[in-house]
Design a protein around this motif. Sequence first.
Motif, PDB file in Angstrom:
ATOM      1  N   GLU A 177      36.524  26.408  31.307  1.00  0.00           N
ATOM      2  CA  GLU A 177      37.384  27.184  32.192  1.00  0.00           C
ATOM      3  C   GLU A 177      37.108  28.661  31.936  1.00  0.00           C
ATOM      4  O   GLU A 177      37.185  29.116  30.794  1.00  0.00           O
ATOM      5  N   TYR A 178      36.770  29.387  32.988  1.00  0.00           N
ATOM      6  CA  TYR A 178      36.451  30.815  32.879  1.00  0.00           C
ATOM      7  C   TYR A 178      37.520  31.636  33.601  1.00  0.00           C
ATOM      8  O   TYR A 178      37.799  31.398  34.776  1.00  0.00           O
ATOM      9  N   ASN A 179      38.098  32.592  32.891  1.00  0.00           N
ATOM     10  CA  ASN A 179      38.993  33.587  33.462  1.00  0.00           C
ATOM     11  C   ASN A 179      38.336  34.926  33.256  1.00  0.00           C
ATOM     12  O   ASN A 179      38.335  35.460  32.142  1.00  0.00           O
ATOM     13  N   ALA A 180      37.761  35.483  34.322  1.00  0.00           N
ATOM     14  CA  ALA A 180      36.989  36.715  34.226  1.00  0.00           C
ATOM     15  C   ALA A 180      37.822  37.910  34.655  1.00  0.00           C
ATOM     16  O   ALA A 180      38.504  37.864  35.679  1.00  0.00           O
ATOM     17  N   GLU A 181      37.778  38.969  33.849  1.00  0.00           N
ATOM     18  CA  GLU A 181      38.362  40.270  34.195  1.00  0.00           C
ATOM     19  C   GLU A 181      37.184  41.214  34.360  1.00  0.00           C
ATOM     20  O   GLU A 181      36.468  41.494  33.390  1.00  0.00           O
ATOM     21  N   ILE A 182      36.978  41.700  35.584  1.00  0.00           N
ATOM     22  CA  ILE A 182      35.777  42.479  35.901  1.00  0.00           C
ATOM     23  C   ILE A 182      36.184  43.858  36.423  1.00  0.00           C
ATOM     24  O   ILE A 182      36.976  43.958  37.361  1.00  0.00           O
ATOM     25  N   ILE A 183      35.636  44.900  35.809  1.00  0.00           N
ATOM     26  CA  ILE A 183      35.793  46.268  36.300  1.00  0.00           C
ATOM     27  C   ILE A 183      34.460  46.619  36.972  1.00  0.00           C
ATOM     28  O   ILE A 183      33.400  46.452  36.380  1.00  0.00           O
ATOM     29  N   HIS A 184      34.528  47.070  38.215  1.00  0.00           N
ATOM     30  CA  HIS A 184      33.296  47.321  38.977  1.00  0.00           C
ATOM     31  C   HIS A 184      33.555  48.358  40.065  1.00  0.00           C
ATOM     32  O   HIS A 184      34.682  48.754  40.303  1.00  0.00           O
ATOM     33  N   HIS A 185      32.491  48.785  40.725  1.00  0.00           N
ATOM     34  CA  HIS A 185      32.609  49.744  41.843  1.00  0.00           C
ATOM     35  C   HIS A 185      32.880  49.006  43.121  1.00  0.00           C
ATOM     36  O   HIS A 185      32.573  47.890  43.310  1.00  0.00           O
TER      37      HIS A 185
END
Length: 185
Positions: A177-185
Amino acid sequence: MEKIFFVASILILSIWAIPVHSNYYSKSIPYDPIQLKKTHLHFYLHDILSGKNPTAVQISGPKPTPNNPTPFGSIFALDDPITEGPELSSKVIGNAQGTYLSSNQGKDLNLVLSIDIGFTAGKFNGSSISVFSRNPVTEKHREIAIVGGRGRFRYARGFIAVNTYYLNTTNGDAVLEYNAEIIHH
């Protein structure tokens, strides 16, 4: 005689150096930060080592044993489906492609991941996040690093909280199970 003159001329021309003067060039401009976005994604990755159609195969290293399907020094290539739910029959939203290396000589399984998680459905279709991180598999809850991305995840940074949903220690099959927190443009 002409051949000697020709060879001598070539030698003289190849030795003759024309001085070139150049300077290192760089140009810095003020950084105008673009508004960053934060995206949370939740999905499941299916890593299947067994059966007729495995999604991960060993490409180098020691021979697996029934008690250790991923021995130290083993390198695996993977093309794992990612789905909305934990069942393999749930909607496929992309795949994780790359390699992982079994990197611990002890009893605990640690992998070093180098994978690209590409999305093939939904609003992130055609985008991906890149992971390069150590993954201590025997820990129930762990984090892996997002080091980049493309498409809608250009300049991505962040982490994925990984939870082992299912692990077969005999054949190495796993659902993560993947819970991704992504900061991006």
